[in-house]
Design a protein around this motif. Structure first.
Motif, PDB file in Angstrom:
ATOM      1  N   LEU A 194       7.471  -2.364   1.371  1.00  0.00           N
ATOM      2  CA  LEU A 194       6.416  -2.625   0.395  1.00  0.00           C
ATOM      3  C   LEU A 194       5.541  -3.815   0.769  1.00  0.00           C
ATOM      4  CD1 LEU A 194       8.347  -2.074  -2.968  1.00  0.00           C
ATOM      5  CD2 LEU A 194       6.759  -0.515  -1.839  1.00  0.00           C
ATOM      6  N   TRP A 195       6.061  -4.734   1.581  1.00  0.00           N
ATOM      7  CA  TRP A 195       5.327  -5.973   1.862  1.00  0.00           C
ATOM      8  C   TRP A 195       3.920  -5.731   2.405  1.00  0.00           C
ATOM      9  CZ3 TRP A 195       6.053 -10.720   0.227  1.00  0.00           C
ATOM     10  CH2 TRP A 195       5.390 -11.779   0.847  1.00  0.00           C
ATOM     11  N   LYS A 200      -2.542  -4.880   1.076  1.00  0.00           N
ATOM     12  CA  LYS A 200      -3.550  -3.964   1.607  1.00  0.00           C
ATOM     13  C   LYS A 200      -4.425  -3.481   0.456  1.00  0.00           C
ATOM     14  CE  LYS A 200      -4.107   0.132   4.497  1.00  0.00           C
ATOM     15  NZ  LYS A 200      -3.411   1.231   5.202  1.00  0.00           N
ATOM     16  N   ARG A 201      -5.578  -4.112   0.303  1.00  0.00           N
ATOM     17  CA  ARG A 201      -6.528  -3.817  -0.775  1.00  0.00           C
ATOM     18  C   ARG A 201      -5.892  -3.982  -2.151  1.00  0.00           C
ATOM     19  NH1 ARG A 201      -6.829   0.418   2.534  1.00  0.00           N
ATOM     20  NH2 ARG A 201      -5.934   1.787   0.967  1.00  0.00           N
ATOM     21  N   GLY A 202      -4.797  -4.779  -2.212  1.00  0.00           N
ATOM     22  CA  GLY A 202      -4.172  -5.026  -3.503  1.00  0.00           C
ATOM     23  C   GLY A 202      -3.412  -3.852  -4.062  1.00  0.00           C
ATOM     24  N   ASP A 203      -3.140  -2.837  -3.252  1.00  0.00           N
ATOM     25  CA  ASP A 203      -2.430  -1.660  -3.750  1.00  0.00           C
ATOM     26  C   ASP A 203      -0.951  -1.791  -3.452  1.00  0.00           C
ATOM     27  OD1 ASP A 203      -4.746  -0.454  -4.652  1.00  0.00           O
ATOM     28  OD2 ASP A 203      -5.179   0.395  -2.679  1.00  0.00           O
ATOM     29  N   LEU A 204      -0.131  -1.913  -4.496  1.00  0.00           N
ATOM     30  CA  LEU A 204       1.304  -2.008  -4.295  1.00  0.00           C
ATOM     31  C   LEU A 204       1.929  -0.620  -4.179  1.00  0.00           C
ATOM     32  CD1 LEU A 204       3.867  -3.647  -4.136  1.00  0.00           C
ATOM     33  CD2 LEU A 204       3.938  -3.713  -6.640  1.00  0.00           C
ATOM     34  N   LEU A 205       1.615   0.224  -5.131  1.00  0.00           N
ATOM     35  CA  LEU A 205       2.071   1.608  -5.132  1.00  0.00           C
ATOM     36  C   LEU A 205       0.912   2.484  -5.599  1.00  0.00           C
ATOM     37  CD1 LEU A 205       5.602   1.226  -6.782  1.00  0.00           C
ATOM     38  CD2 LEU A 205       5.137   1.780  -4.392  1.00  0.00           C
ATOM     39  N   PRO A 206       0.946   3.800  -5.321  1.00  0.00           N
ATOM     40  CA  PRO A 206      -0.123   4.673  -5.815  1.00  0.00           C
ATOM     41  C   PRO A 206      -0.304   4.539  -7.320  1.00  0.00           C
ATOM     42  CG  PRO A 206       1.270   5.841  -4.255  1.00  0.00           C
ATOM     43  CD  PRO A 206       1.932   4.519  -4.506  1.00  0.00           C
ATOM     44  N   GLY A 207      -1.525   4.224  -7.744  1.00  0.00           N
ATOM     45  CA  GLY A 207      -1.822   4.089  -9.162  1.00  0.00           C
ATOM     46  C   GLY A 207      -1.626   2.696  -9.711  1.00  0.00           C
ATOM     47  N   ILE A 208      -1.061   1.764  -8.878  1.00  0.00           N
ATOM     48  CA  ILE A 208      -0.851   0.387  -9.327  1.00  0.00           C
ATOM     49  C   ILE A 208      -1.748  -0.525  -8.504  1.00  0.00           C
ATOM     50  CG2 ILE A 208       0.812  -1.476  -9.625  1.00  0.00           C
ATOM     51  CD1 ILE A 208       3.006   0.574  -9.850  1.00  0.00           C
ATOM     52  N   HIS A 209      -2.800  -1.074  -9.133  1.00  0.00           N
ATOM     53  CA  HIS A 209      -3.760  -1.912  -8.425  1.00  0.00           C
ATOM     54  C   HIS A 209      -3.703  -3.324  -8.968  1.00  0.00           C
ATOM     55  CE1 HIS A 209      -7.329  -2.772  -6.051  1.00  0.00           C
ATOM     56  NE2 HIS A 209      -7.842  -3.403  -7.108  1.00  0.00           N
ATOM     57  N   LEU A 210      -3.532  -4.279  -8.074  1.00  0.00           N
ATOM     58  CA  LEU A 210      -3.446  -5.674  -8.483  1.00  0.00           C
ATOM     59  C   LEU A 210      -4.826  -6.222  -8.818  1.00  0.00           C
ATOM     60  CD1 LEU A 210      -0.891  -6.964  -5.835  1.00  0.00           C
ATOM     61  CD2 LEU A 210      -0.444  -6.275  -8.182  1.00  0.00           C
TER      62      LEU A 210
END
Length: 570
Positions: A194-195, A200-210
């Protein structure tokens, strides 16, 4: 006899220092610092997985890493212990002992240096890609398998070297399973996955945007530049220590890491030992050559035109020197490492100075912070190696297999299975033999002998296509029986015959004799340079007689169109 041309020993470092200034040094120093931090946990993990103490991996990364960068033929390649060697080194230590591993590594270094000196670096490129993929994926599986003990916290005093014995040992020790070790290992592996996504563009997981305000913060940007392996190593070691988790650590198994480099020491040596180590030595040398040159080619493709392409022969000589020197200080086999080389390149390195700085950084860490390694859980290092194995394998190639031929699939899967179940040496040997057999079969099927209309009574024309070699001569042996009884001349039109070997020539000689007994003349028309040269050097042109070689098919037909008495060929 002319002397064998030897490769000139000229490290890339010498040319790289021309016009070298402060800005380039700062860039190389920053890259070297980054790679040195990344190399720390990997060097220890590779050593432990190889069946030796963690300091052996650190010594190898320091000494071999410095030598490979200083003497190598690449601007950015980083040398040191590699995942590809884990299975080989572990097997040698189990079967022959640590002292013999050191001797085998020195002899492999001599072979590597000789390969570079004799300009054999380009030959490594001829290893078929399906064999490389097969043994790479197989090694990745074996690396993952070797970490099951520490990942599950199993109490196994000595893990066997072969596949089935390892599975049996895991099953017998399953009652000692430690859930705390499993949690640490899975947290490490999951965190490393996950690191990169986190930054990467603030995307941790699909659908989760920082939020943008978070991703643009200075602390977030600083964290983005931190190597994931170090973050996992530090945070999980602290967590394990503060929570007093009952897991095995470097200190509990190995007693810690010494502060400083070991003294020079000569391993026990005898010619009887050398004879026993021939196969392990050859395996280390070949695998080291393939791994280092593949790594250098990856660096060239990523670096594009930022620096000159690597010199494969100089790189092999540097690898040889590193593997000759390092074992005398307790090191293990070293080669080019793709993960650290790519990290070095992306961190801004432009010259071999970055690789030398990386070795100095590792040395400083060993001198100043070695006691801290006592508390590192082995389960965390297992998680790091599982991540290495995951990235090492080209798993997508299995999904693409149906797009390729049966020969390609058989060689790749055969090499993979043999690597996992038996031995890497056996796998590569069988893979190369099968690749050669399939290549011979394929080239034999491509060769064709097809009738061509001649328009001249009594003259038969057959066109030859492809390569006439030992794997295709069967199609020539049957031609005499295919010639009609009223034929006077058989013309072989050879414009599309690209090459011919001695076996192919012998098949033509036997065909000419069989035709001669029936009173039929053999004529070769429109030969390419290589077949024509072989025919003349072997004296077959004389055996064919006057008019036996024709420059073109039309010339042959004009010559034999009139009804001429056939004089026997001389």
């Amino acid at each position: 006899m002319p002397p064998i041309p030897l490769h000139r020993f000229r490290p890339r470092l010498l040319g790289s220092l021309k016009g070298y200034g402060r800005d380039r040094f700062l860039a190389d120093a920053g890259a070297g610092l980054t790679v040195g931090i990344v190399a720390l946990p990997l060097a220890m993990a590779f050593a432990i997985a190889s069946g030796v103490k963690p300091e052996a991996g650190l010594f190898t990364a320091i000494i071999a890493g410095f030598i490979i960068s200083a003497l190598g033929g690449s601007n950015v390649q980083i040398g040191g212990p590699a995942g590809a060697f884990i299975v080989i080194v572990y097997g040698i230590v189990e079967r022959h002992g640590l002292a013999n591993l050191l001797i085998s590594t020195v002899m492999a270094g001599v072979l590597l240096f000789a390969m570079g000196l004799l300009r054999l670096g380009a030959l490594v490129r001829y290893v078929p890609v399906n064999i490389v993929i097969g043994f790479t994926n197989g090694i990745a599986v074996l690396i993952a398998l070797s970490q099951v003990r520490d990942l599950l916290g199993l109490r196994i005093d000595k893990l066997p070297a072969d596949f089935f014995s390892q599975l049996r040992a895991f099953g017998q020790a399953m009652h000692t399973f430690n859930p705390h070790a499993l949690v640490l290992g899975l947290l490490c592996f999951g965190g490393l996955l996950l690191w990169p996504r986190l930054f990467k563009r603030g995307d941790l997981l699909p659908g989760i945007h920082l939020p943008d305000r978070l991703t643009e913060a200075g602390m977030f940007q600083a964290a983005a530049r931190m190597p994931g392996q170090i973050v996992a190593l530090v945070t999980l070691t602290l967590a394990s220590t503060l929570l007093a988790l009952p897991v095995e650590t470097i200190g509990s198994r190995f007693g810690g890491i010494p502060q400083g480099l070991p003294a020079f020491a000569l391993p026990a040596f005898s010619w009887q030992t050398v004879q026993q180590l021939f196969i392990p030595t050859l395996t280390i040398a070949v695998l080291g050559a393939v791994e280092s040159l593949l790594c250098a080619r990856v660096a060239d493709s990523l670096g594009q035109s930022a620096f000159p392409r690597h010199d494969p022969n100089q790189e092999l000589m540097a690898q040889g020197v590193a593997n000759i020197v390092t074992p005398f200080f307790g090191g293990i086999p070293a080669t080019g490492t793709i993960a650290r080389t790519v990290t070095n390149l992306r961190a801004g390195a432009t010259t071999p100075v970055a690789g030398m700085v990386h070795a100095v950084v590792l040395l400083a860490i060993v001198l100043l912070a070695a006691p801290l390694a006592l508390h590192v859980p082995l389960a965390v290092l297992a998680g790091i190696l599982l991540f290495v194995a995951w990235n090492m394998g080209e798993w997508h190639e299995f999904a693409r297999l149906r797009q390729f031929s049966l020969a390609y699939r058989t060689t790749l899967l055969g090499t993979f299975v043999l690597t996992v179940v038996f031995d890497l040496t056996v796998a590569v040997q069988v893979g190369l033999v099968s690749a050669c057999v399939f290549f011979i079969w394929r080239m034999g099927t491509l060769f064709q002998a097809q009738p061509v209309p001649s328009g001249v009574a009594g003259v038969q024309v057959i066109g030859l296509y492809g390569a006439l070699f030992f794997g295709a001569v069967g199609k020539i042996e049957d031609l005499a029986d295919q010639v009609p009884a009223d034929s006077r001349v058989l013309v072989l039109e050879m414009h599309r015959l690209v090459s011919m070997d001695a076996s192919g020539l012998d098949a033509l000689v036997q065909l000419q004799r069989a035709l001669q007994r029936r009173g039929v003349r053999l004529v070769l028309a429109d030969l390419n340079p290589q077949p024509r040269s072989l025919v003349r050097r072997a004296g077959f042109e004389t055996a064919l007689g006057e008019g036996g070689l024709a420059a073109t098919l039309d010339e042959a037909l004009r010559r034999w169109a009139p009804a001429q008495p056939l004089s026997p060929a001389t």
